[in-house]
Write a protein that holds these residues in place. Structure first.
Motif, short mmCIF file in Angstrom:
data_model
loop_
_atom_site.label_atom_id
_atom_site.label_comp_id
_atom_site.label_asym_id
_atom_site.label_seq_id
_atom_site.Cartn_x
_atom_site.Cartn_y
_atom_site.Cartn_z
N ILE A 2 -12.05 0.60 -15.51
CA ILE A 2 -10.75 0.03 -15.17
C ILE A 2 -10.55 0.09 -13.67
CG2 ILE A 2 -8.26 0.21 -15.48
CD1 ILE A 2 -8.77 1.46 -18.18
N SER A 3 -10.27 -1.06 -13.08
CA SER A 3 -10.02 -1.13 -11.64
C SER A 3 -8.53 -1.06 -11.37
CB SER A 3 -10.60 -2.43 -11.07
OG SER A 3 -10.31 -2.54 -9.70
N ILE A 4 -8.14 -0.11 -10.55
CA ILE A 4 -6.73 0.07 -10.21
C ILE A 4 -6.48 -0.54 -8.84
CG2 ILE A 4 -4.89 1.73 -9.82
CD1 ILE A 4 -6.31 3.66 -11.64
N GLN A 5 -5.67 -1.57 -8.79
CA GLN A 5 -5.35 -2.23 -7.55
C GLN A 5 -4.26 -1.45 -6.81
OE1 GLN A 5 -6.91 -4.79 -6.27
NE2 GLN A 5 -8.26 -5.06 -8.06
N PRO A 6 -4.41 -1.23 -5.51
CA PRO A 6 -3.37 -0.53 -4.75
C PRO A 6 -2.09 -1.36 -4.67
CG PRO A 6 -5.03 -1.40 -3.27
CD PRO A 6 -5.55 -1.61 -4.66
N SER A 7 -0.97 -0.68 -4.63
CA SER A 7 0.31 -1.37 -4.53
C SER A 7 0.51 -1.93 -3.13
CB SER A 7 1.44 -0.40 -4.88
OG SER A 7 1.49 0.66 -3.94
N PHE A 8 1.49 -2.80 -3.00
CA PHE A 8 1.79 -3.41 -1.70
C PHE A 8 2.21 -2.35 -0.69
CE2 PHE A 8 4.87 -5.29 1.26
CZ PHE A 8 4.06 -6.25 1.85
N SER A 9 3.00 -1.37 -1.13
CA SER A 9 3.44 -0.32 -0.22
C SER A 9 2.26 0.51 0.28
CB SER A 9 4.47 0.59 -0.90
OG SER A 9 3.91 1.19 -2.06
N THR A 10 1.29 0.75 -0.61
CA THR A 10 0.09 1.50 -0.20
C THR A 10 -0.72 0.72 0.81
OG1 THR A 10 -0.01 2.58 -2.37
CG2 THR A 10 -2.00 2.63 -1.02
N ILE A 11 -0.87 -0.60 0.59
CA ILE A 11 -1.61 -1.44 1.52
C ILE A 11 -0.94 -1.46 2.89
CG2 ILE A 11 -2.30 -3.82 2.01
CD1 ILE A 11 -2.67 -4.24 -0.97
N ARG A 13 1.12 0.81 4.13
CA ARG A 13 1.02 2.14 4.74
C ARG A 13 -0.36 2.35 5.37
NH1 ARG A 13 2.67 4.64 0.79
NH2 ARG A 13 0.71 5.30 -0.18
N ASN A 14 -1.41 1.92 4.66
CA ASN A 14 -2.77 2.04 5.21
C ASN A 14 -2.95 1.15 6.44
OD1 ASN A 14 -3.43 3.83 3.17
ND2 ASN A 14 -4.33 2.25 1.86
N TYR A 15 -2.36 -0.04 6.38
CA TYR A 15 -2.46 -0.97 7.52
C TYR A 15 -1.80 -0.39 8.75
CZ TYR A 15 -1.56 -5.16 10.32
OH TYR A 15 -1.47 -6.07 11.35
N VAL A 16 -0.62 0.17 8.58
CA VAL A 16 0.09 0.79 9.71
C VAL A 16 -0.70 1.98 10.24
CG1 VAL A 16 2.18 2.04 10.37
CG2 VAL A 16 2.36 0.00 8.95
N GLN A 17 -1.26 2.78 9.34
CA GLN A 17 -2.04 3.94 9.76
C GLN A 17 -3.28 3.52 10.55
OE1 GLN A 17 -3.47 6.32 6.51
NE2 GLN A 17 -4.05 8.04 7.81
N GLU A 18 -3.97 2.49 10.08
CA GLU A 18 -5.16 2.00 10.78
C GLU A 18 -4.81 1.45 12.15
OE1 GLU A 18 -6.60 -0.87 8.05
OE2 GLU A 18 -7.16 0.60 6.54
N LEU A 106 -16.54 -2.42 11.52
CA LEU A 106 -16.78 -3.45 10.51
C LEU A 106 -17.20 -2.86 9.18
CD1 LEU A 106 -18.55 -6.26 12.58
CD2 LEU A 106 -16.13 -6.05 11.99
N VAL A 107 -17.93 -1.74 9.21
CA VAL A 107 -18.40 -1.12 7.96
C VAL A 107 -17.43 -0.07 7.45
CG1 VAL A 107 -20.80 -1.57 8.53
CG2 VAL A 107 -19.78 0.62 9.16
N ALA A 108 -16.39 0.23 8.25
CA ALA A 108 -15.39 1.20 7.82
C ALA A 108 -14.52 0.60 6.71
CB ALA A 108 -14.52 1.63 9.00
N PRO A 109 -14.02 1.43 5.81
CA PRO A 109 -13.19 0.93 4.70
C PRO A 109 -11.76 0.60 5.14
CG PRO A 109 -13.39 3.31 4.54
CD PRO A 109 -14.27 2.90 5.69
N LEU A 110 -11.64 -0.35 6.07
CA LEU A 110 -10.31 -0.76 6.54
C LEU A 110 -9.61 -1.59 5.49
CD1 LEU A 110 -11.18 -1.82 10.21
CD2 LEU A 110 -10.20 0.35 9.46
N THR A 111 -8.29 -1.44 5.41
CA THR A 111 -7.51 -2.28 4.51
C THR A 111 -7.62 -3.73 4.90
OG1 THR A 111 -5.95 -0.46 4.13
CG2 THR A 111 -5.21 -2.69 3.58
#
Length: 278
Positions: A2-11, A13-18, A106-111
């Motif tokens: 089962i693949s769990i998609q991240p929520s919009f708020s999580t995306i 938050r990760n974008y702001v952090q990156e 480029l190979v980092a797991p960026l959002t």
């Protein structure tokens, strides 16, 4: 599985952090090597002093409502300082490419890799804001007195121009093979775009062929908008701030043009990153 998609708020938050992490990296680089930043503070003052003294006896009342040529020149110097800083925005990314750090990104797991572009735009906007405050602070001791709303609109216009030019510089840094080619491009377009704008003289003092070039130069629209709002105390959003051979433009239309330019160049920069990944 089962693949769990991240929520919009999580995306988000990760974008702001990156974006914040990449932005902070550029700030740390500037703190360790402050020579470029210090030069960027004093360069506009040299332009103001030298050009202001060179043309101090010019009959400025013939083509402007400004009190003096230095008063007329200040918006052009502000925009040109912003323009120069934003053109150099692609250099850190180019050096990251040459030293291999960009491949790690480029190979980092960026959002999203748009955080690379946004961090550069925020960094250059911060530098531009500091330079603008420095120049306006010194000029306020001479002639220019800005109201709060005029100051805020000036900052908004400069930030929009900075972000648009940053996108353009980043696109070039992703397309060109190395920093030598990028520097050559910057040197080629730097002064021609300055002289093909209304930074030093208005449209009416230019020959027709130069008026055509200045009328398609985004620097002219930014310069004329800033020059109009700080030269007048009763401006509104519908006040005509630019008169070109194509027609007239109000303050709100100039800001809209800058927003559209940012959107278009942002798409191009994102596409360049996608091509670079491939």
């Amino acid at each position: 599985m089962i693949s769990i998609q991240p929520s919009f708020s999580t995306i988000m938050r990760n974008y702001v952090q990156e974006t914040w992490a990449l932005y902070r990296r550029l700030i740390i680089q500037t703190q360790r090597r402050p020579a470029t930043f210090i030069a960027g503070l004093f360069q506009p003052m040299l332009w103001l002093i030298l050009f202001g003294a060179l043309f101090q006896n010019a009959p400025v009342e013939l083509f402007s409502i400004s009190k003096s040529y230095r008063h007329f020149l200040t918006p052009g110097i502000l925009v040109f300082t912003t323009f120069t800083g934003a053109l150099n925005a692609g250099l850190p990314l180019m050096f990251d490419r040459e030293f291999g750090f960009f491949n790690r990104l480029l190979v980092a797991p960026l959002t999203t890799r748009q955080s690379i572009i946004m961090a550069s735009a925020l960094f250059i906007s911060t530098i531009t804001l500091i330079q603008t405050l420095f120049v306006l602070g010194l000029m306020s001791l001479w002639e220019i007195k800005l109201h709060l709303i005029t100051f805020v609109i000036t900052i908004v216009i400069l930030v929009l121009l900075t972000c648009a030019l940053t996108m353009c510089s980043i696109s070039a840094s992703l397309i060109l093979p190395g920093h030598i080619e990028l520097l050559a491009l910057i040197f080629i377009i730097n002064l021609p775009l300055l002289f093909a704008s209304t930074a030093l003289v208005p449209f009416s003092f230019m020959p027709m062929w130069l008026q055509v070039l200045a009328s398609i130069n985004p620097l002219s629209y930014t310069i004329e908008a800033i020059r109009s709002i700080y030269s007048s105390v009763d401006w509104t959003w519908s006040t005509t701030v630019v008169e070109t051979i194509w027609g007239t433009f109000s303050l709100s239309e100039v800001i809209l043009l800058l927003v559209i330019l940012n959107f278009m160049l942002g798409i191009i920069a994102g596409y360049c990153i996608t091509i670079r990944v491939r």
